[in-house]
Design a protein around this motif. Structure first.
Motif, mmCIF file in Angstrom:
data_model
loop_
_atom_site.group_PDB
_atom_site.id
_atom_site.type_symbol
_atom_site.label_atom_id
_atom_site.label_comp_id
_atom_site.label_asym_id
_atom_site.label_seq_id
_atom_site.Cartn_x
_atom_site.Cartn_y
_atom_site.Cartn_z
ATOM 1 N N HIS A 199 6.216 5.347 111.930
ATOM 2 C CA HIS A 199 5.049 4.635 112.453
ATOM 3 C C HIS A 199 5.419 3.195 112.821
ATOM 4 O O HIS A 199 5.009 2.686 113.872
ATOM 5 C CB HIS A 199 3.935 4.639 111.398
ATOM 6 C CG HIS A 199 2.752 3.811 111.738
ATOM 7 N ND1 HIS A 199 1.639 4.317 112.370
ATOM 8 C CD2 HIS A 199 2.510 2.479 111.555
ATOM 9 C CE1 HIS A 199 0.761 3.336 112.558
ATOM 10 N NE2 HIS A 199 1.262 2.220 112.067
ATOM 11 N N ASP A 200 6.199 2.570 111.994
ATOM 12 C CA ASP A 200 6.621 1.191 112.277
ATOM 13 C C ASP A 200 7.572 1.133 113.459
ATOM 14 O O ASP A 200 7.519 0.195 114.259
ATOM 15 C CB ASP A 200 7.280 0.584 111.029
ATOM 16 C CG ASP A 200 6.315 0.534 109.858
ATOM 17 O OD1 ASP A 200 5.234 -0.066 110.014
ATOM 18 O OD2 ASP A 200 6.631 1.112 108.807
ATOM 19 N N HIS A 204 6.491 -1.123 116.672
ATOM 20 C CA HIS A 204 7.179 -2.388 116.920
ATOM 21 C C HIS A 204 8.480 -2.231 117.684
ATOM 22 O O HIS A 204 9.031 -3.215 118.163
ATOM 23 C CB HIS A 204 7.445 -3.089 115.587
ATOM 24 C CG HIS A 204 6.232 -3.185 114.717
ATOM 25 N ND1 HIS A 204 5.135 -3.946 115.051
ATOM 26 C CD2 HIS A 204 5.911 -2.564 113.552
ATOM 27 C CE1 HIS A 204 4.205 -3.799 114.115
ATOM 28 N NE2 HIS A 204 4.648 -2.958 113.205
HETATM 29 MN MN MN Z 1 1.767 -0.531 111.262
#
Ligand code: MN
Ligand code: DIR
Ligand code: MN
Ligand code: MN
Length: 304
Positions: A199-200, A204
């Motif tokens: 998810h990160d 990002h």
């Molecule tokens: Mn997040």
């Protein structure tokens, strides 16, 4: 510079055969020559390979509590820790080829003997932080980090004869996680361990994730990289025992390793869970090739 390669044909940390063929497949694919071509002095410890084949065979090893094959996993990792520590003492980089990820118990313990301040970057679909009490599967490749931390339930024979807690929660950073057991989530949260899930990476991008990973580690610390190839998406690295969809792309996986190599602080690398016996021959060759290219990236291979 000098790199010493350890190949451990060990599968006792999980139930699927074939992961013990990983190291030989990587070497047969030309890994050692590829590393020499990068300018490294390369040594391969074939004695360790043969010894571990024997240590992996333990009588009366049907289980202790929920743990499968604790005698084999412990005996093998006691040796692994000694091998890795000896390499670090000689000032060389240690490159460990697995074998299943229970080997991380020994490799990290070995690194920590020489570099007590070392940081651990664990790249994986899984957190491998179950304890002998929390594990549902009983497979010890899902538990190495808890033993290194000395969590409740890990101070048990035969492990506590040779393995002392050597890792602090703040020493660890995870990348790529996407299949974490509920009890593992609780442990990770309670200990405040730094986790970058898929998810990160989605949110990002891998560039910023690696900035944050390396900021957490700090500029002047030895780094141990433990790379489970199941961190990669199964379309990228299909021949591994516990594939999980939604993983790292080919480039994301390599970028992680390149960014760590660029720090100049890498002292130990594990490439684990390559299982050439799974899926078809082309998938096995593809997975082995990625094991080789990740190893080269760790030793400084760049795109330009
Ligand atoms: Mn997040
Ligand atoms: C699961 C799966 N958390 C277990 N772990 C795996 O068995 O403890 N680790 N596959 O690589
Ligand atoms: Mn793993
Ligand atoms: Mn895994």
């Amino acid at each position: 510079a000098s790199v010493e390669v350890l190949g451990y044909p060990f599968s006792g940390g999980q139930p699927r055969g074939g992961v013990d063929e990983g190291p030989e497949a990587l070497v047969k694919a030309g890994l050692l020559d590829q590393l020499s071509a990068l300018g490294w002095e390369v040594k391969f410890n074939s004695q360790a390979m043969n010894d571990v084949r024997e240590l992996a065979v333990q009588e009366h090893d049907s289980g202790i509590g929920k743990m499968h094959k604790p005698l084999a996993v412990s005996a093998v990792n006691e040796r692994v820790a000694a091998d890795v520590a000896a390499i670090q003492e000689r000032g060389a980089l240690s490159l460990t080829l697995g074998g299943d990820h229970s080997l991380g118990m020994g490799t990290v313990a070995g690194t920590k003997r020489r570099f007590p301040e070392a940081a651990l970057i664990w790249v994986d679909a899984h957190a491998d932080i179950n304890t002998p009490l929390t594990t549902d599967s009983g497979n010890l490749h899902g538990c190495p980090v808890s033993f290194l931390l000395g969590l409740e339930g890990t101070d048990v024979p035969p492990f506590n004869v040779w393995l002392q807690p050597c890792l602090r929660p703040e020493d660890i950073v995870y990348i790529g996680l996407r299949d974490i057991d509920d009890k593992e989530k609780r442990i990770l949260r309670e200990l405040g361990i730094k986790v970058f899930t898929m998810h990160d990476v989605d949110a990002h991008g891998i560039g910023r994730v690696m900035e944050r990973v390396l900021a957490h580690v700090g500029a002047a610390r030895p780094i141990h990289l433990s790379f489970d190839v199941d961190a990669l998406d199964p379309t990228v690295a299909p021949s591994t025992g516990t594939p999980v969809r939604g993983g790292l792309t080919f480039r994301e996986g390599h970028y992680i390793v390149e960014a760590i190599a660029e720090t100049g602080n890498l002292v130990a690398v594990d490439i684990v869970e390559v299982n050439p016996a799974l899926e078809d021959e082309a998938s096995a060759a593809q997975t082995v090739a990625i094991g080789c290219s990740l190893s080269r990236a760790a030793l400084g291979e760049t795109l330009f």
